[in-house]
Scaffold this active site. Structure first.
Site, PDB file in Angstrom:
ATOM      1  N   ASP A 116       2.496   5.532  -5.083  1.00 37.60           N
ATOM      2  CA  ASP A 116       2.895   6.947  -4.908  1.00 37.60           C
ATOM      3  C   ASP A 116       1.926   7.413  -3.927  1.00 37.60           C
ATOM      4  OD1 ASP A 116       4.029   9.143  -5.743  1.00 37.60           O
ATOM      5  OD2 ASP A 116       2.666   9.811  -7.260  1.00 37.60           O
ATOM      6  N   LYS A 162       6.347   5.002  -2.236  1.00 34.78           N
ATOM      7  CA  LYS A 162       6.925   6.428  -1.834  1.00 34.78           C
ATOM      8  C   LYS A 162       6.964   6.551  -0.244  1.00 34.78           C
ATOM      9  CE  LYS A 162       4.272  10.392  -2.805  1.00 34.78           C
ATOM     10  NZ  LYS A 162       4.067  11.333  -3.789  1.00 34.78           N
TER      11      LYS A 162
END
Ligand SMILES: C[S@@+](CC[C@H](N)C(=O)[O-])C[C@H]1O[C@@H](n2cnc3c(N)ncnc32)[C@H](O)[C@@H]1O
Length: 213
Positions: free
Chosen positions: A126, A166
């Site tokens: 992330d 991400k």
């Protein structure tokens, strides 16, 4: 208070369920859809890149905790520039199956420490740059981080493993997806419901790391 800073549905839910960040629901949705932390799979070695304040790690540790009857313990390595929040972990971040490395995922010494604890059968990232407000700069930085994550997918993953990474949309995400499809049986993009509507982030998944040659 700016609109995006207001406590929305996901932030309130995160507080109620004792997670330091709303981003946990993005991982939860991808886990439920793609079986990333599937209870029927064997012990997992997980790498969480860009892990602070620690919601994704906490989600994985809580789920692994429920599987502690397994003969061999699953292991989680988390890495971030910043420390993890200790507000909600109830000692899980002190457990033997967890290791936190503070540093830059692109730095040589951090790379070495990450490799030493692999190979991983689940890599979740992330990681995101601090945003500048200049979309081209932010997109380029996000793409550079995603490429660093793909280097780990290439060099530190076990066959059959899965990847979540991400990236901010707008850069050369086509070559990112192309590289994922070379390394994994399936490569796709996915935007979880918990992403803010104004956000230009998305996630790429690689499912089933091809056998190394
Ligand atoms: C959106 S936050 C991650 C949230 C986390 N998944 C959670 O659920 O708590 C993005 C993180 O990426 C980290 N990050 C950005 N660049 C990094 C780098 N080069 N190395 C390590 N971490 C990085 C930031 O410090 C930040 O904590």
């Amino acid at each position: 208070m700016a609109n995006y800073e207001k406590l929305d549905h996901w932030s309130l839910k995160a507080q109620k369920e004792s997670y330091p960040a709303r981003s946990v629901y993005k991982l939860k949705e991808m886990d439920e859809k793609f079986g990333l932390l599937c209870p029927s799979s064997g012990p997992l070695k997980i790498l969480d890149l860009g892990a602070a304040p620690g919601s994704w790690s906490l989600y994985a540790l809580r789920k692994l905790d429920k599987r502690s009857h397994l003969p061999v313990c699953s292991l989680l390595t988390a890495v971030d520039l910043s420390p993890l929040s200790r507000q909600y972990d109830k000692g899980l971040f002190d457990a033997q199956n967890f290791c936190f490395i503070q540093g830059d995922i692109t730095a040589a010494e951090i790379r070495e420490a990450i490799h030493a604890r692999g190979p991983y059968n689940l890599v979740i990232s992330d990681a995101a740059p601090s945003t500048t407000g200049n979309r081209s700069v932010d997109t380029l930085r996000s793409l550079a981080l995603a490429e660093a994550v793909l280097n780990y997918a290439e060099t530190a993953m076990a066959s059959g493993g899965n990847l979540v990474v991400k990236v901010f949309q707008g850069g050369d995400t086509a070559s990112l997806l192309k590289r994922i499809r070379e390394l994994f049986k399936t490569g796709k993009s996915f935007k979880p419901e918990a992403c803010r509507s104004e956000s230009f982030e998305t996630y790429y998944l690689g499912l089933g790391r091809n056998t190394h040659v």
